[in-house]
Scaffold this active site. Structure first.
Site, PDB file in Angstrom:
ATOM      1  N   ALA A 148       0.872  -1.180   0.000  1.00  0.00           N
ATOM      2  CA  ALA A 148       0.000   0.000   0.000  1.00  0.00           C
ATOM      3  C   ALA A 148       0.903   1.223   0.000  1.00  0.00           C
ATOM      4  CB  ALA A 148      -0.904  -0.024   1.231  1.00  0.00           C
ATOM      5  N   GLU A 149       1.536   1.466  -1.135  1.00  0.00           N
ATOM      6  CA  GLU A 149       2.570   2.496  -1.191  1.00  0.00           C
ATOM      7  C   GLU A 149       2.052   3.887  -0.840  1.00  0.00           C
ATOM      8  OE1 GLU A 149       2.467  -0.051  -3.254  1.00  0.00           O
ATOM      9  OE2 GLU A 149       4.465  -0.928  -3.163  1.00  0.00           O
ATOM     10  N   ASP A 195       9.648   2.520  -9.212  1.00  0.00           N
ATOM     11  CA  ASP A 195       8.413   2.592  -9.995  1.00  0.00           C
ATOM     12  C   ASP A 195       7.195   2.732  -9.076  1.00  0.00           C
ATOM     13  OD1 ASP A 195       9.571   0.945 -12.746  1.00  0.00           O
ATOM     14  OD2 ASP A 195      10.470   0.464 -10.813  1.00  0.00           O
ATOM     15  N   PHE A 196       7.246   2.059  -7.932  1.00  0.00           N
ATOM     16  CA  PHE A 196       6.065   2.057  -7.059  1.00  0.00           C
ATOM     17  C   PHE A 196       5.937   3.355  -6.269  1.00  0.00           C
ATOM     18  CE2 PHE A 196       7.458  -2.620  -6.645  1.00  0.00           C
ATOM     19  CZ  PHE A 196       7.104  -2.856  -7.954  1.00  0.00           C
ATOM     20  N   MET A 242       5.594   6.015  -7.562  1.00  0.00           N
ATOM     21  CA  MET A 242       4.526   6.761  -8.247  1.00  0.00           C
ATOM     22  C   MET A 242       3.239   6.729  -7.420  1.00  0.00           C
ATOM     23  SD  MET A 242       4.875   5.738 -12.242  1.00  0.00           S
ATOM     24  CE  MET A 242       6.487   5.351 -12.942  1.00  0.00           C
ATOM     25  N   HIS A 269       9.437  -2.286 -13.278  1.00  0.00           N
ATOM     26  CA  HIS A 269      10.294  -2.481 -12.105  1.00  0.00           C
ATOM     27  C   HIS A 269      11.715  -2.001 -12.377  1.00  0.00           C
ATOM     28  CE1 HIS A 269       7.011  -5.155 -11.079  1.00  0.00           C
ATOM     29  NE2 HIS A 269       7.565  -5.574  -9.991  1.00  0.00           N
TER      30      HIS A 269
END
Ligand SMILES: Cc1ncc(C[n+]2csc(CCOP(=O)(O)OP(=O)(O)O)c2C)c(N)n1
Ligand SMILES: Cc1ncc(C[n+]2csc(CCOP(=O)(O)OP(=O)(O)O)c2C)c(N)n1
Ligand SMILES: [Mg+2]
Ligand SMILES: [Mg+2]
Lengths: 349, 308, 349, 308
Positions: C69-70, C95-96, C98, C138
């Site tokens: 749950a970034e 990447d996550f 974002m 990734h």
């Protein structure tokens, strides 16, 4: 576009928001697969009434109000596009696009690549950037992040004609595209072609010819650029103003040719300078024509307060552009001929 | 799929992944040993025109959806004959023409896409539906809830399939997710939801058929949680965090052996047929390897193809 | 750092991941308010074991596994920081990030500003960028987006010593900071100061002195730069290599001085060139010392496939840097003296 | 807060916002007329050491939390004497020293921050708690669910307060959100949740006290949904979308008049006191305007202050 000038033949005078609505309406009539999705885009007609009339004409299936869920709004747009439709997803303010970058960048922009060309997600994300009294989290211009995403196109019109032409082009693209407008553009009016016309993405426009310095800008900053150019003209400096219009792809050719002629490049943007549009424009031009005198004008490196005084202190204005141009031209400025030929090729109302 | 086809597909997945796991030429893979019943049960209930989206752990689903093992293996090994020319690879393989819309390795990143695809079907007036598979890990992501809400309010033809293997990399689901059952997550939205035994292919298929029927009839989305067990570590290069005894107990619950025994007990299969089946699958896998190994890598200019 | 050379006095040889773990451990011992949050950072020790041992020493209250749950991970970090703690939030791959930009940019980076200096959110977001066989979603390097956010600092170490020193500095910052490492750095080892030391943020490092061209890079690309510099030396071109280390603030002084000396600037990065780090470095240097010959080396404008051949085709390597340097130096290259003095001041293991 | 103080605060909010609405020198504002009982009921139950976070519609909450009306008005008018020197303004005003951690105009953007702040309190072993107010609109955002899950699993001292005015700009909550009650959203996570009449300040205060008690006792988060009605359009410059008769019916349900009548009927207040109260508030608002108008704008160098 043409300020207080009378409308050109074969044009109608429209507000910026009307130009958008007309383009979307025409494309929706033409193509039953165009769908509009967004917060308050339905009966309300969008925050700036830029979707006015669409709900009445096309109904709730094609003009859809969504919950406040930007991640899903963009993701649904990507899925809808990949499923054969042409969604226009409205993200009210560009700041909120941050919440939808994952589906846009990681799915939408890469779908054609990862399916080896068999799938694509031709969605248009339309969003409003820029400062107009809305404060730290409703004023940002993040188009520079989008420009570096392979597979994603970005346009940013500065006037109603381009708003119309580029929206129509956007809705016929074969991949994802972000259409950036600006809060301060909506009150403006301009001449829009009466006949149905489709713009070209990737083509900048010289709005004012000049010989001493090339000044690039996009979106609302084009107006600031034109104002600055006028003031510079009064001081005997001839400034060529280029409206980038398309940020990705970028029309380096037009800019580089101009910079080659003038020998100096000034870039103007409302988004943060660091790793911004101006840095890219300068780098590409230098790659094309070699080192040249260049400078960037942008906001102060600070959040944008909703306080109008502080906002104005941060966001660039014509005065700052004028000062930057003079500083850039330095010695040459003193020598600048008085009567530089100035041709206003259009633009800016 | 007949029960025997289901058994066959589960065995195919196991054999495919086992063969892949021992190779050293693919970086790493996310395998689904132990979870075959979820993939096969779901795909047994999907129609040919339906679309399936999955997360990164996608091999089982891809094979269950009927994708060619040769081309799938070629894809995972990065060969030009792969389903996506060897460009997508692990975590992103796709073949929409076969109803496998694709894997997507961003956890939760397929959920809203699936909702959009379901909306496309609804708008087009199609009868086909969309299924999206995701792990328990994805249940912590906000994207799931945004998608559930939209699916419910728009009555989208979308089946949410949570493959709840109770682990996200090393993190046990119970430390990461508060709900007693992950199916509960769908309830506030009025979405019918069930938790089923994901180790029992027939239970999964039954629940999937029921869910898909609801969805296909236009009553909006459905949610199913399949309780499964991951036999191996997160990926072929990830450290295993469970103890040996724990793993042994888990692996003792093999969905394939259980189903095979059931079919034999039921008289639907005799042990000789099992041998034939195993041999046929082994041959198929060997042929896939031969095919992939004989295939050329992509041309380097593929790196820049299909970007815009 | 020093490759196959013997360890320097007063240093210990650590893997990159160990250097991170040591810095975090020391800071956690020193300051009970340092908290580590992230996916699989607990008993598992992080994807690259860069948190190894912390869970055992500090327990689950201070070393917390989170759900996937970034958005919440970053938001919780911001809230925790604003509430008086010093969280280190681990976002496995850049990447996550974002998914977590909204709380980081719109809340964390603006909190000091909007509270008129009364509040601040000193969190460290640690994330791993770059390509190493993990494919389109990734492998991304998006540090250039972070560099333009007022109120946010960004560091990107290239070796274990800096990994250690900058992590310690990061955990003592007074505002939010993103610490970017790289998948390909983890297998490397290098000499790290034995005594507790804290690095300086905002200071670049000249890793190799040279006279013909200045080459800047950060993170893993520093190794590529050093390799290229060696190859260029073999061809008689003397290349000064600067490890940026800190992307925001950027040490323009050091780069500009070097470029002034060499007269040519080559920038290298793994993230997309468009509106990237190199464009900014070039623009700032030119603003400081005037127009100069400059070129950028970066990846091809395409997603990064997990296919190793395609990945290698996209990501920049030493060969491309060498070619770019030669192209940049053009005529001068022919004239380049053979025996340029090369001093390896350290760097790269 | 005594009932009379509650009434006074509701009246203060109404008068403050009414005075603000007619001014033309602030761009626009998000007002809360009709929703005063939610702000005041909640704040009546919060302790001095607790913290409150809100969305952009924050004036009512700020005043109910006891912030100085003069400095609040100065802030909203962009003056240097404002709570944040006139820098934060609408949508971002904050005064943590007074337990008003702050408004945040990104819908849903305060929820995970609040969870982090609650974690800070828990880790520090403090007894104080955190409350986060958000609209029905925010219930469509994934951030709510990520925050609910984390709050539940970590048993954070956090009260989720949904001010459900049943509108997000022009969009009726029932077209945007599937759940029958928004309080249902908390249930899968095992978080105690209630829906209360947000037009009744005592009902809100009772529910808030109950929720806060649970939370303060260490049993983890609680959720309350307050059904309220927005009397005006989304903002002072936004178009109204509801019909005149609809609006009249809505405005007839004034939480202030209702409570005043109740207190009078109960004998807790006599009409003469009402007049005194109204006069005192009018004077207070007038004084606030005088203060703000007499204040200097921020110095321009504030634009670059407090960035790093
Ligand atoms: C947004 C995001 N965060 C983190 C990761 C790293 N990651 C890859 S797989 C995985 C585990 C996900 O668990 P689950 O959804 O249960 O699927 P499973 O691996 O069990 O099949 C994680 C955290 C990711 N890919 N995407
Ligand atoms: C992430 C985000 N998306 C959209 C908006 C635009 N917006 C501002 S207020 C608002 C309405 C929110 O409705 P609700 O949460 O119910 O609060 P209310 O206005 O009713 O108090 C919206 C959509 C925003 N501020 N943030
Ligand atoms: Mg799992
Ligand atoms: Mg509302």
């Amino acid at each position: 576009m043409s300020g207080e000038k009378p409308g050109k033949p074969n044009t109608e005078r429209l507000f910026f928001r009307e130009a958008i609505a007309r383009a979307v309406r025409e494309e929706m009539r033409r193509n039953a697969r165009v769908i509009v999705l967004g917060q308050d885009v339905g009966a309300f007609g969008g925050s700036y009434r830029e979707f006015d009339g669409l709900f009445a004409e096309f109904g709730p299936a094609r003009v859809r109000d969504t919950p406040v869920a930007e991640n899903a709004m963009v993701g649904v747009g990507v899925g809808l596009a990949a499923g054969g439709f042409r969604p226009l997803v409205s993200i009210t303010y560009m700041d909120f696009l941050m919440l939808g970058l994952d589906p846009l960048f990681n799915y939408g922009a890469k779908l054609r690549f990862k399916s080896a060309g068999r799938m694509t997600a031709p969605l248009v994300v339309k969003t409003t950037a820029g400062a107009k009294g809305q404060g730290v989290a409703h004023s940002q211009c993040i188009e520079s992040w989008l420009m570096g995403v392979p597979g994603l196109k970005v346009v940013a019109p500065s006037n109603p004609a381009d708003a119309y032409l580029l929206m129509k082009a956007a809705l016929r693209e074969t991949g994802p595209l972000v259409y950036v407008d600006h809060k301060r553009l909506f009150p403006g009016a301009g001449d829009v072609p009466l006949d149905e016309e489709v713009g070209a993405i990737g083509v900048a426009q010289i709005l004012r010819a000049g010989t001493d310095v090339t000044l690039t800008a996009h979106s609302f900053m084009v107006r600031v650029a034109l104002e600055a150019a006028q003031r510079l003209a009064d001081d005997g400096i001839s400034c060529e103003v280029i409206d980038l219009r398309s940020l990705s792809p970028l029309d380096v050719e037009t800019i580089a040719r101009s910079a080659q002629r003038t020998g100096a490049l000034l870039t103007l943007e409302e988004g943060q300078l660091t790793c911004g549009v101006g840095a890219e424009v300068s780098a590409r031009v230098a790659e094309r024509i070699g080192p040249l005198r260049a400078a960037r004008v942008g906001p102060l490196p600070a959040p944008v307060s909703s306080n109008p005084l502080l906002e104005a202190a941060v966001v660039p204005d014509a005065g700052r552009v004028v000062a930057a141009a003079k500083a850039l031209l330095g010695a040459r400025f003193a020598a600048a001929a008085e009567d530089a030929i100035i041709t206003n090729e259009g633009g800016g109302d | 799929m007949t029960p025997r086809q289901q058994l066959r597909t589960m065995k195919l997945i196991r054999a495919f992944e086992t063969a892949l796991a021992v190779r050293r030429d693919h970086g790493f893979q996310l395998l689904s040993s132990g979870e075959e019943a979820v993939a096969v049960g779901l795909c047994a209930a999907l129609g040919a025109a339906d679309q399936l989206l999955t997360g990164g752990r996608s091999i089982g689903f891809a094979l269950a959806r009927g994708l060619d093992p040769q081309r799938l293996l070629a894809e995972l090994l990065g060969k030009s004959t792969g389903l996506n020319g060897g460009v997508a690879g692990r975590g992103h393989v796709n073949d929409a023409a076969s109803g496998f819309f694709g894997a997507h390795a961003v956890v939760g990143g397929n959920l809203t896409i699936a909702a959009g695809l379901a909306l496309a079907r609804q708008l087009a007036g199609e009868k086909s539906i969309v299924a999206v598979a995701f792990g328990d890990g994805a249940c912590g992501s906000g994207a799931l809830h945004e998608a559930l809400n939209l699916a419910a309010i728009w009555r989208l033809p979308l089946v949410f399939v949570c493959n709840d293997n109770q682990l996200s990399v090393s993190t046990p689901r119970k430390y990461a997710l508060a709900p007693a059952h992950l199916a509960d997550l769908a309830r506030p939205y009025g979405i019918p939801a069930r938790t089923v035994d994901g180790m029992d292919v027939e239970a999964v298929a039954d629940a999937a058929r029921e869910a898909i029927e609801t969805v296909r009839s236009g009553r909006g989305p459905a949610f199913m949680e399949c309780l499964s067990l991951r036999f191996a570590s997160h990926s072929t290069t990830a450290r295993e965090t469970r103890s040996k005894p724990e793993l042994e107990a888990i692996r003792a619950r093999c969905p394939i052996r259980a189903f095979e025994a059931k079919l034999i007990a039921r008289g639907d299969l005799d042990p000789a047929q099992v041998t034939d089946l195993d041999l046929a699958i082994a041959a198929e896998i060997a042929a896939a390897a031969v095919f992939a190994d004989a295939s050329a890598p992509p041309r380097l200019d593929e790196a820049l193809a299909n970007v815009w």
